[in-house]
Motif scaffolding. Structure first.
Motif, PDB file in Angstrom:
ATOM      1  N   ARG A 287      -7.758 -10.522   1.636  1.00 24.36           N
ATOM      2  CA  ARG A 287      -7.778 -11.981   1.635  1.00 24.36           C
ATOM      3  C   ARG A 287      -8.581 -12.531   0.460  1.00 24.36           C
ATOM      4  NH1 ARG A 287      -9.340 -11.344   7.603  1.00 24.36           N
ATOM      5  NH2 ARG A 287      -7.342 -11.302   8.719  1.00 24.36           N
ATOM      6  N   LEU A 288      -9.710 -11.894   0.157  1.00 21.14           N
ATOM      7  CA  LEU A 288     -10.534 -12.358  -0.952  1.00 21.14           C
ATOM      8  C   LEU A 288      -9.834 -12.156  -2.288  1.00 21.14           C
ATOM      9  CD1 LEU A 288     -14.083 -11.171   0.172  1.00 21.14           C
ATOM     10  CD2 LEU A 288     -13.286 -13.530  -0.053  1.00 21.14           C
ATOM     11  N   PHE A 289      -9.044 -11.096  -2.394  1.00 25.74           N
ATOM     12  CA  PHE A 289      -8.283 -10.905  -3.628  1.00 25.74           C
ATOM     13  C   PHE A 289      -7.240 -12.003  -3.769  1.00 25.74           C
ATOM     14  CE2 PHE A 289      -4.392  -9.333  -5.671  1.00 25.74           C
ATOM     15  CZ  PHE A 289      -4.892  -9.134  -6.960  1.00 25.74           C
ATOM     16  N   ASP A 290      -6.528 -12.286  -2.695  1.00 25.55           N
ATOM     17  CA  ASP A 290      -5.494 -13.319  -2.748  1.00 25.55           C
ATOM     18  C   ASP A 290      -6.099 -14.705  -2.991  1.00 25.55           C
ATOM     19  OD1 ASP A 290      -3.494 -11.483  -2.308  1.00 25.55           O
ATOM     20  OD2 ASP A 290      -3.444 -11.781  -0.135  1.00 25.55           O
ATOM     21  N   ALA A 291      -7.282 -14.940  -2.405  1.00 23.32           N
ATOM     22  CA  ALA A 291      -7.885 -16.267  -2.485  1.00 23.32           C
ATOM     23  C   ALA A 291      -8.700 -16.478  -3.759  1.00 23.32           C
ATOM     24  CB  ALA A 291      -8.784 -16.503  -1.268  1.00 23.32           C
ATOM     25  N   MET A 292      -9.417 -15.420  -4.196  1.00 23.55           N
ATOM     26  CA  MET A 292     -10.381 -15.572  -5.285  1.00 23.55           C
ATOM     27  C   MET A 292     -10.127 -14.648  -6.473  1.00 23.55           C
ATOM     28  SD  MET A 292     -12.443 -17.789  -3.790  1.00 23.55           S
ATOM     29  CE  MET A 292     -13.888 -17.765  -4.827  1.00 23.55           C
ATOM     30  N   GLY A 293      -9.229 -13.666  -6.281  1.00 20.51           N
ATOM     31  CA  GLY A 293      -9.008 -12.696  -7.337  1.00 20.51           C
ATOM     32  C   GLY A 293     -10.048 -11.595  -7.362  1.00 20.51           C
ATOM     33  N   PHE A 294     -10.887 -11.502  -6.324  1.00 21.46           N
ATOM     34  CA  PHE A 294     -11.907 -10.455  -6.255  1.00 21.46           C
ATOM     35  C   PHE A 294     -11.219  -9.100  -6.122  1.00 21.46           C
ATOM     36  CE2 PHE A 294     -15.327 -13.369  -4.145  1.00 21.46           C
ATOM     37  CZ  PHE A 294     -15.462 -14.050  -5.347  1.00 21.46           C
ATOM     38  N   LEU A 295     -11.534  -8.173  -7.001  1.00 20.48           N
ATOM     39  CA  LEU A 295     -10.871  -6.869  -7.015  1.00 20.48           C
ATOM     40  C   LEU A 295     -11.399  -5.987  -5.889  1.00 20.48           C
ATOM     41  CD1 LEU A 295      -8.696  -5.752  -8.896  1.00 20.48           C
ATOM     42  CD2 LEU A 295     -10.494  -4.650 -10.231  1.00 20.48           C
ATOM     43  N   PRO A 296     -10.532  -5.474  -5.018  1.00 26.16           N
ATOM     44  CA  PRO A 296     -10.973  -4.654  -3.887  1.00 26.16           C
ATOM     45  C   PRO A 296     -11.679  -3.373  -4.315  1.00 26.16           C
ATOM     46  CG  PRO A 296      -8.718  -5.420  -3.560  1.00 26.16           C
ATOM     47  CD  PRO A 296      -9.077  -5.717  -4.985  1.00 26.16           C
ATOM     48  N   THR A 297     -12.548  -2.883  -3.436  1.00 25.36           N
ATOM     49  CA  THR A 297     -13.284  -1.650  -3.715  1.00 25.36           C
ATOM     50  C   THR A 297     -12.599  -0.425  -3.113  1.00 25.36           C
ATOM     51  OG1 THR A 297     -14.674  -1.861  -1.737  1.00 25.36           O
ATOM     52  CG2 THR A 297     -15.454  -2.919  -3.759  1.00 25.36           C
ATOM     53  N   TYR A 298     -11.555  -0.661  -2.309  1.00 25.52           N
ATOM     54  CA  TYR A 298     -10.803   0.443  -1.715  1.00 25.52           C
ATOM     55  C   TYR A 298      -9.669   0.845  -2.658  1.00 25.52           C
ATOM     56  CZ  TYR A 298     -13.168  -1.148   2.527  1.00 25.52           C
ATOM     57  OH  TYR A 298     -14.114  -1.526   3.445  1.00 25.52           O
ATOM     58  N   ARG A 299      -9.523   2.123  -2.885  1.00 25.78           N
ATOM     59  CA  ARG A 299      -8.505   2.598  -3.828  1.00 25.78           C
ATOM     60  C   ARG A 299      -7.109   2.176  -3.408  1.00 25.78           C
ATOM     61  NH1 ARG A 299     -12.029   6.940  -3.159  1.00 25.78           N
ATOM     62  NH2 ARG A 299     -10.649   7.794  -1.562  1.00 25.78           N
ATOM     63  N   ASP A 300      -6.785   2.313  -2.120  1.00 30.63           N
ATOM     64  CA  ASP A 300      -5.434   1.986  -1.674  1.00 30.63           C
ATOM     65  C   ASP A 300      -5.172   0.483  -1.711  1.00 30.63           C
ATOM     66  OD1 ASP A 300      -7.324   1.682   0.360  1.00 30.63           O
ATOM     67  OD2 ASP A 300      -5.902   2.128   1.972  1.00 30.63           O
ATOM     68  N   VAL A 301      -6.150  -0.311  -1.332  1.00 28.92           N
ATOM     69  CA  VAL A 301      -5.976  -1.767  -1.344  1.00 28.92           C
ATOM     70  C   VAL A 301      -5.869  -2.273  -2.782  1.00 28.92           C
ATOM     71  CG1 VAL A 301      -6.964  -3.983  -0.623  1.00 28.92           C
ATOM     72  CG2 VAL A 301      -7.231  -1.964   0.827  1.00 28.92           C
ATOM     73  N   ARG A 302      -6.613  -1.651  -3.669  1.00 26.98           N
ATOM     74  CA  ARG A 302      -6.571  -2.045  -5.082  1.00 26.98           C
ATOM     75  C   ARG A 302      -5.222  -1.699  -5.708  1.00 26.98           C
ATOM     76  NH1 ARG A 302     -11.792  -0.275  -7.013  1.00 26.98           N
ATOM     77  NH2 ARG A 302     -10.862   1.684  -7.715  1.00 26.98           N
ATOM     78  N   ALA A 303      -4.701  -0.534  -5.361  1.00 27.09           N
ATOM     79  CA  ALA A 303      -3.381  -0.144  -5.873  1.00 27.09           C
ATOM     80  C   ALA A 303      -2.308  -1.096  -5.370  1.00 27.09           C
ATOM     81  CB  ALA A 303      -3.062   1.288  -5.443  1.00 27.09           C
ATOM     82  N   GLU A 304      -2.436  -1.504  -4.134  1.00 26.62           N
ATOM     83  CA  GLU A 304      -1.500  -2.463  -3.545  1.00 26.62           C
ATOM     84  C   GLU A 304      -1.599  -3.804  -4.285  1.00 26.62           C
ATOM     85  OE1 GLU A 304      -2.132  -5.224   0.253  1.00 26.62           O
ATOM     86  OE2 GLU A 304      -1.984  -3.097   0.782  1.00 26.62           O
ATOM     87  N   ALA A 305      -2.828  -4.219  -4.606  1.00 24.00           N
ATOM     88  CA  ALA A 305      -3.031  -5.475  -5.327  1.00 24.00           C
ATOM     89  C   ALA A 305      -2.385  -5.422  -6.705  1.00 24.00           C
ATOM     90  CB  ALA A 305      -4.522  -5.762  -5.454  1.00 24.00           C
TER      91      ALA A 305
END
Length: 432
Positions: A347-365
């Motif tokens: 949600r924070l990536f979608d809302a703010m562009g904050f890059l996730p710290t989880y490898r799988d979530v980041r790859a999805e982003a």
């Protein structure tokens, strides 16, 4: 904005005197928790963003999910200004009765807060948390001190090379694949288009300079037995310092104009059309999109010394931690996981562009938002972190590295003398 009943957002403004991140707070004899209540109000301090509404929406969803499974629990959210966090958080460490249970904090603050005794050791809970298995190594390093974990990474920020596709095409410049090609491209642009900086650099841009030091094999410091010692005066580090400071000149970015520039200044120069290249973060994407170069730029990982290598970048970002003084430890750790969990990071990536710290979530982003791909590639290649030492806060706030760069580009000192002086100042801070 009206918040749900379970969230009481602070409305009173807090006026505090400025204080550096390393300012000393008086110690207290007792900052330990009093029990572990399973009901009641959890107090949370999060950082206030320039546009806080998107963050509030993501946080509300996390809080709603948490309180739905915890009857008799309320959450009090207070969004605090980043520039006054040092005084407020250190004061909280020394006043358990008014301290929050959970805080957001900058990842370079971890070691100092641990030394102050403010953060709770959550090694056991973090290790038993299934989602934590997908946390990337550098992000985990940012919550780790002496092998123990003191929080959960919330997001990570990393820098890469922004370049003008139209300028490169007009001048017949290929996308650089080595550091030498970056320098050559910068000088060609400056020669052919003297109104532009080739590569915008800044004497006060520590995190733009670090990749040059690390790419050369240098380090900021070395650690042995829990003791840190500066390594800026090592041969490899000096080589990297020289590579960066050599970019300050009339053939690229004149020292008279660029010596005082920081990271925001270099990105602004690029976004406004005054530079052909800049080292900027994923968090700078929107600013560039809003600038004059929209549709005329691309991003690639900053190249290393040899083709195919990526220069190590500094991995910045924020974490979520639990205070030692919390009287709701179990609940606080649970809320920490909810706030820093995969759903919230999405949600924070979608809302703010904050890059996730989880490898799988980041790859999805990266699949959903292609602009993220160069930054993810940079992280996956092996980003680095600053020394996990309490003294780093003083080194950073005292501008030890920017002073070194500026002394060199101004001609006041050569690389060897400036690096030696900076190393001595670092060692003084490490010994405190």
């Amino acid at each position: 904005m009206q918040l749900p009943a379970r969230i009481a957002a602070a409305t009173a403004s807090v006026v505090l005197a400025s204080l550096t991140a390393t300012a000393c707070a008086p110690s207290t004899a007792d900052t330990g928790a009093k029990g572990d209540a399973k009901t009641g109000t959890l107090r949370v301090w999060l950082f206030q963003e320039v546009n806080n509404a998107p963050k509030e929406r993501a946080v509300r969803q996390a809080v709603s999910a948490f309180t739905a499974g915890h009857e008799g629990v309320d959450i009090d959210i207070d969004y605090i200004p980043v520039d006054t966090r040092a005084q407020r958080i250190k004061a909280a460490f020394n006043d358990p009765d008014s301290a929050p249970d959970v805080i957001e904090y900058g990842n370079t603050d971890t070691a100092g807060y641990v030394k102050d005794g403010g953060l709770a050791d959550v090694t056991r809970e973090f290790g038993a948390w299934p989602e934590a298995e997908d946390t990337d190594a550098t992000a985990k390093e940012s919550v780790t001190v002496d092998g123990k974990v003191y929080g959960a990474p919330l997001f990570v920020g990393v820098r890469a090379l922004y370049y003008r596709t139209d300028v490169f095409k007009d001048l017949g410049i290929r996308v650089p694949t080595t550091q030498a090609e970056v320098v050559a491209a910068a000088k060609k642009v400056r020669k052919e288009r003297p109104e532009l900086y080739g590569l915008a650099v800044g004497g006060a841009y520590t995190y733009g300079a670090l990749p040059f030091i690390w790419a050369a094999g240098g380090e900021l410091a070395t650690e042995k037995g829990g003791t840190y010692r500066a390594a800026l005066d090592g041969a490899a580090a000096r080589k990297g310092i020289a590579a960066y400071t050599d970019l300050f000149g009339d053939d690229n970015c004149p020292a008279a104009k660029c010596a005082d520039m920081g990271g925001n200044d270099t990105v602004t120069a690029f976004a406004s059309g005054k530079a052909a290249m800049a080292i900027g973060g994923d968090f700078n994407h929107q600013a560039v999109e809003d600038g004059k170069v929209k549709g005329k730029y691309a991003v690639v990982p900053l190249p290393g010394l040899t083709k195919g290598r990526i220069a190590p970048a500094f991995a910045g970002g924020n974490n979520i931690g639990v205070l030692n003084s919390s009287g709701h430890r179990t609940l606080a750790v649970g809320l920490m996981k909810e706030l820093a969990g995969k759903k919230t990071q999405r949600r924070l990536f979608d809302a703010m562009g904050f890059l996730p710290t989880y490898r799988d979530v980041r790859a999805e982003a990266a699949r959903r938002k292609p602009y993220v791909a160069p930054f993810v590639k940079t992280l996956d290649a092996g980003a680095k972190f600053v020394p996990a030492a309490p003294g780093w806060g003083e080194i950073d706030s005292s501008l030890v590295l920017p002073t070194m760069f500026q002394e060199i580009v101004s001609g006041r000192k050569d690389v060897d003398a400036a690096a030696d002086a900076a190393a001595r100042k670092m060692d003084e801070a490490f010994r405190k």
